[in-house]
Design a protein around this motif. Structure first.
Motif: not given
Ligand code: ATP
Ligand code: MG
Lengths: 262, 316
Positions: A54, A57, A59, A62-63, A87
């Motif tokens: 993760r 990219n 991701m 987001l955590v 994005v």
């Protein structure tokens, strides 16, 4: 542009460490991912495979409280540099998740959604059909395109998610145990599909299934909790899959791939 | 070792029963009947209310002075001269509710989206309870807020000759403020219930936060949001104290929000507050109004459920 941009490598990590708050989940990862190849990440549960994947990219961010140090170079460009837009990163590096997660929309809309978000102006019907073809799902759904994506079986849903990812034309596809919820036949379909996709995309896959890693991947990264670090995972060996499974250089890799781990 | 007598050879479990016969579980039976009773009780009360409303309303419609068609279409409500046209009351209810909802829906949704998607954990933890307290303030307080604060404000903005002391706009606006936290809080719950996997799917395709929120999360939460809006509208239609205090005390058939009027509920409190004798037409008339209110809310619920069922996105 970085000094060592080598067009053979899509992604390259340098001393990458990933944190959840104060907890260092992944430490000192140095990998080079080859273009148009399939790279597998294997290792015992909790060693940070998903976390590492993760981070490719962005991701992970987001955590809440999660952050990374070190570098992830994508085509020689540091993904974590200040001016990089996450994005845009996720547009170029797509992701397929462990649990199939189609949108609660029609099959057609599932594919068209991402395309619309990115301002696709071509023929949407064609794009939907092409993506579903590439994901080996077209024949099964061509008559029910306007039915909900959730009405499909788990294996079909996962292929729908792959089709959805392909539709926005990323360069890299990250897959986190994409077949773990599927039966052997559906798994085989996904594996054949990956073989097919390899021509146009670079794929990085996390898997618990040793045979799967051996079957589909060209390179394998073996992860393990690092010695000396408190519960922090790292890549202990990275090589051609062939070599990892036949003559690994690390004893722990050998134990793991032959099932003698633990 | 405690309980050793009962433990079967040190497994820690009580001695196993012979055979597979059905066991009696008293606790479960009791709980089940309690739950059944609770459900039954709420249905029973509803039926009781409908019965009582219907009975008195029937008396009203039976009186020779009243014509049901007149009741639904008449534009004058003057019980002392036997004119029972509901429209002045109904339009006033409609206008105040409309004003309230134009405030409450957009602001409530915006607040919900902010709280669920944008606010930090800490902000959410402080703001949400405050919202819920706001929603729980006695409505009479809001009523005087409308009369003492909002009305003077409107009058200074638009002029004393335009805005009457009692007017629908002020009551409607404050009603909107009352309903806003209700809608925000319920919608926020609905947004929060959308699984994270769905958001991740959208982010993973390279969507921006706004795209994820507006094109995935909100549609997936639509049925919950619609429920919040319906509850809000029902609340607006049924709200009494605010309109009784600030909107006016006399039926007035007008569509001008700056004029005084009387809503259906406002009329009911005023009439029933006076010395009304049982069995008078006036007394029975308030049950007819009540019944109409009941049907409006019911229709609203049914229609909106239909609409939502068509548009919602089920995410398991
Ligand atoms: N959101 C999170 N917050 C805090 N810690 C997390 C979070 N996600 C993962 N971790 C921790 O990071 C470590 C690595 O987790 P990760 O999910 O990457 O492991 P994994 O190798 O993918 O395991 P599995 O094979 O079971 O999926 C674990 O110790 C886990 O507890
Ligand atoms: Mg994992």
């Amino acid at each position: 542009m970085s000094t060592t941009a080598d067009s053979n490598y899509v992604i390259e990590t340098r001393h990458l460490a990933i944190f959840y708050g104060d907890f260092k989940a992944v430490t000192d990862v140095n990998l080079r991912i080859q273009r148009h190849k399939i790279t597998a990440i294997i290792g015992p549960s909790g060693c940070g495979k998903s976390t590492l994947l993760r981070s490719f990219n962005r991701m992970n961010e987001l955590v809440p409280e999660s952050h990374a140090s070190g570098q992830v170079l994508f085509d020689g460009q540091d993904l974590y540099a200040r001016q990089v837009d996450p994005v845009e990163v996720r547009h170029r590096i797509g992701m397929v998740f462990q649990k199939p997660n189609p949108f609660p929309k029609s099959i057609y809309e599932n594919i068209a959604w991402g395309a619309r978000v990115h301002g696709y102006r071509g023929n949407m019907d064609e794009l939907v059909e092409r993506s579903l073809h590439q994901a080996a799902l077209w024949d099964e759904v061509k008559d029910i395109l306007h039915r909900s994506g959730l009405a499909l079986s788990g294996g079909q849903q996962q292929r729908l998610c792959i089709a959805r990812t392909i539709a926005v034309q990323p360069e890299v596809i990250l897959m986190d145990e994409p077949a773990s919820a599927l039966d052997p036949i559906a798994t085989l379909k996904i594996e054949e599909l990956m073989e097919e996709l390899k021509r146009n995309y670079t794929i990085i896959i996390v898997t618990h299934n040793m045979q799967q890693a051996a079957r589909v991947s060209d390179y394998t990264a073996m992860m393990m909790l690092a010695n000396g670090h408190a519960r922090s995972g790292t890549v202990i060996e990275f090589d051609e899959t062939n070599k990892i499974f036949t003559r690994p250089s690390d004893k722990r890799t050998e134990d793991y791939v032959t099932g003698r781990f633990g | 070792m405690p309980g050793k007598k009962e433990a079967a050879q040190g497994t820690g479990y009580p001695v196993r029963k012979e055979g597979l016969r059905k066991r009696r579980r008293v606790g479960e039976t009791i709980i089940q009947s309690l739950l059944f009773f609770a459900g039954f009780f709420s249905i029973f009360t509803t039926l009781g209310i409908v019965y009582e409303l219907g009975k008195e309303a029937l008396l009203f419609f039976r009186t020779p002075e009243v014509d049901p068609w007149e009741f639904l279409t008449g534009t004058s409500w003057q019980p002392h001269i036997n004119e029972f046209g509901i429209l002045p009351l109904a339009t006033s209810t409609f206008i105040t509710s409309l004003i309230a909802m134009t405030i409450a829906i957009p602001l409530g949704m915006a607040a919900a989206i902010y709280l669920s998607e944008y606010a930090s954990h800490k902000v959410r933890r402080t703001l949400k309870p405050i919202l819920e307290i706001l929603a729980g303030l006695p409505t009479i307080v809001y009523g005087y807020f409308a009369l003492m604060f909002v009305t003077p404000l409107l009058r200074s903005l638009f002029g004393n000759d335009v805005v009457q002391i009692y007017n629908m706009a002020s009551g409607g606006l404050v009603m909107g403020i009352l309903i806003l936290p209700l809608i925000a809080s319920m919608s926020e719950d609905a947004l929060n219930a959308v699984p994270r996997a769905l958001r991740e799917a959208a982010y993973g395709l390279g969507a921006t936060k706004l795209e994820v929120v507006l094109k995935v999360v909100v549609p997936a939460a639509l049925s919950g949001i619609a429920a919040a809006i319906i509850v809000g509208i029902s609340r607006a239609i049924g709200e009494t104290m605010i309109v009784a205090v600030s909107v006016g005390a006399g039926p007035n058939f007008t569509f001008n929000p700056f004029q005084s009027a009387e809503t259906m509920t406002g009329h009911i409190v005023r009439i029933s507050g006076g010395d009304l004798s049982y069995d008078s037409i006036d007394y029975n008339s308030i049950f007819a109004i009540g019944l109409l209110l009941f049907f409006i809310t019911l229709t609203l619920n049914i229609v909106s459920q239909r609409i939502v069922r068509r548009f919602r996105e089920v995410y398991e």
